[in-house]
Design an enzyme around this catalytic site. Structure first.
Site, PDB file in Angstrom:
ATOM      1  N   SER A  53       6.541   5.105  -3.341  1.00 61.27           N
ATOM      2  CA  SER A  53       6.482   5.648  -1.980  1.00 61.27           C
ATOM      3  C   SER A  53       5.962   4.652  -0.953  1.00 61.27           C
ATOM      4  O   SER A  53       6.165   4.844   0.249  1.00 61.27           O
ATOM      5  CB  SER A  53       5.598   6.905  -1.944  1.00 61.27           C
ATOM      6  N   ASP A 344      -1.890   8.496   5.699  1.00 69.16           N
ATOM      7  CA  ASP A 344      -2.123   9.776   5.041  1.00 69.16           C
ATOM      8  C   ASP A 344      -3.079   9.569   3.871  1.00 69.16           C
ATOM      9  O   ASP A 344      -3.774   8.554   3.806  1.00 69.16           O
ATOM     10  CB  ASP A 344      -0.794  10.444   4.629  1.00 69.16           C
ATOM     11  N   HIS A 347      -1.204   6.397   1.789  1.00 66.63           N
ATOM     12  CA  HIS A 347      -0.398   5.300   2.311  1.00 66.63           C
ATOM     13  C   HIS A 347      -0.982   4.661   3.561  1.00 66.63           C
ATOM     14  O   HIS A 347      -1.586   5.342   4.387  1.00 66.63           O
ATOM     15  CB  HIS A 347       1.017   5.798   2.614  1.00 66.63           C
TER      16      HIS A 347
END
Length: 379
Positions: A53, A344, A347
């Site tokens: 991600s 977040d 990340h």
């Protein structure tokens, strides 16, 4: 947008500075000029991206997964949500820009069925790991083994529709850049979740790192056999500093969890020697190690040097440090996003990503070994 529908030969000439010599009609040259920039003078014709991600740019949008970022406020500084797990650009977006490439399309999107794949493809998938079981609690994801299979499909079925000469295709792959950023989820979504995975019960931190490195070695060898030669291996960052770990470990100080950083460091300590070893055992290969740990650790501990003021809280998240629950749909994020290191629970912000990328993918890069990815692209 022209879909790949029948076999074409774009007669790629690797002898010239401009990645492709297109010896067809003027009309065809004009048609593909959108995809092929003649302003750059790098020898690398394409960039292929593998990972999780941190660099997924939309693949998980097409999977039955709860690991998605295709909603606001993700992409707020990009202009729209795209599936990137950031407020804006990822490290690999910056890498592509600085190496002279357009952003590679996510493999699972319709864009990857066009001539855009001549400049590269992004196979990265949120929640993916080196181990197939990693991240299974998120549902659909493409583990690194699966990403390699998709790349094999690209090489065997899709690229030959555009490059019919096998020798030219082999040179194209050998000159392309392969960026591989994988392994974080094998810790935060496997080893560090003892109630969901047994790995921490079966392996000591050092033994688990060896398991990952041995598996990773086999996977990189598979990529080599398919045609990859120039590979950048990205180390794992200090995961003990991310808001999710601060929340999970109920930190009262907001300082990085040293135990977690020590566990992750066992992997990084083996990754650099691996890159050196593969350079000597796989003929014609060139592996570069990107040390992201030190740069990120320094940002957290010396934020003012980089323009940051918030080092341990998510710009968009809920609970302690914004790390208990990650950014929810239409949740209002912080306003001063460039002052936050973390976007977040897991990340980095676009601002932090730019700094990490600058350390490896620019002419002034200092934290890639033995040379920078920018230098690798010119070989």
């Amino acid at each position: 947008m022209e879909l790949i529908s029948k076999k074409k030969n774009y007669n790629l000439d690797m002898r010239v500075c401009f990645p492709f010599s297109v010896n067809l009609s003027i009309l065809l040259v004009i048609m593909i000029s959108f995809f092929i920039s003649i302003s750059e003078c790098a020898k690398a014709p394409a960039i292929f991206i593998f990972g999780d991600s941190l660099i997924d740019n939309g693949n998980n949008n097409h999977l039955p997964s709860i690991a998605k970022a295709n909603y606001f406020p993700y992409g707020i500084d990009y202009g729209m949500p795209t599936g990137r797990f950031s407020n804006g650009l990822t490290v690999m977006d910056y890498a592509a820009k600085w190496l002279g490439f357009p952003f590679p399309p996510p493999y699972l999107s319709l864009q990857s069925k066009t001539m855009k794949i001549l400049k590269g493809v992004n196979y990265a998938s949120a929640a993916a790991g080196i181990l197939d079981e990693t991240g299974r609690h998120y549902g659909g994801r493409v583990a690194f083994n699966g990403q390699i299979k998709l790349f094999e499909k690209t090489v065997k079925l899709e690229l030959p529709m555009l490059i019919s000469d096998n020798e030219v295709l082999s040179k194209y792959l050998a000159n392309s850049i392969f960026l591989i950023n994988i392994g974080s989820n094998d810790y935060i979504n496997n080893y560090l979740l003892p109630n969901m995975y047994t790995s921490s019960k079966n392996y000591s931190p050092k033994a688990f790192a060896r398991l990952l490195i041995n598996t990773f070695t086999d996977q990189l060898t598979r990529l080599y056999r398919v045609g990859a030669r120039k590979m950048v291996l990205v180390g794992i960052g200090p995961l003990g500093c991310i808001p999710s770990q601060l929340s999970m470990n109920n930190s009262t100080t907001g300082l990085c969890i040293q135990r977690v950083n020590d566990i992750v460091s066992a992997f990084n300590q083996l990754l650099l020697p691996l890159s050196t070893s593969l350079n000597s055992t796989l003929p014609g290969s060139f592996f570069v190690y990107h040390n992201t740990y030190d740069a990120f650790f320094d940002m957290v501990h010396n934020p003012s040097h980089y323009g940051f003021t918030v080092t341990n809280e998510a710009c968009c998240g809920s609970g302690k440090y914004g790390g208990t629950m990650s950014c929810l749909p239409y949740q209002q994020p912080c306003n001063a996003r460039d002052k936050f290191i973390f976007w977040d629970s897991f990340h980095p912000t676009q601002a932090a990503n730019a700094i990490i990328a600058q350390r490896c993918y620019t002419p002034s890069a200092t934290q890639c070994y033995p040379i920078s990815a920018y230098q690798l692209s010119l070989l």
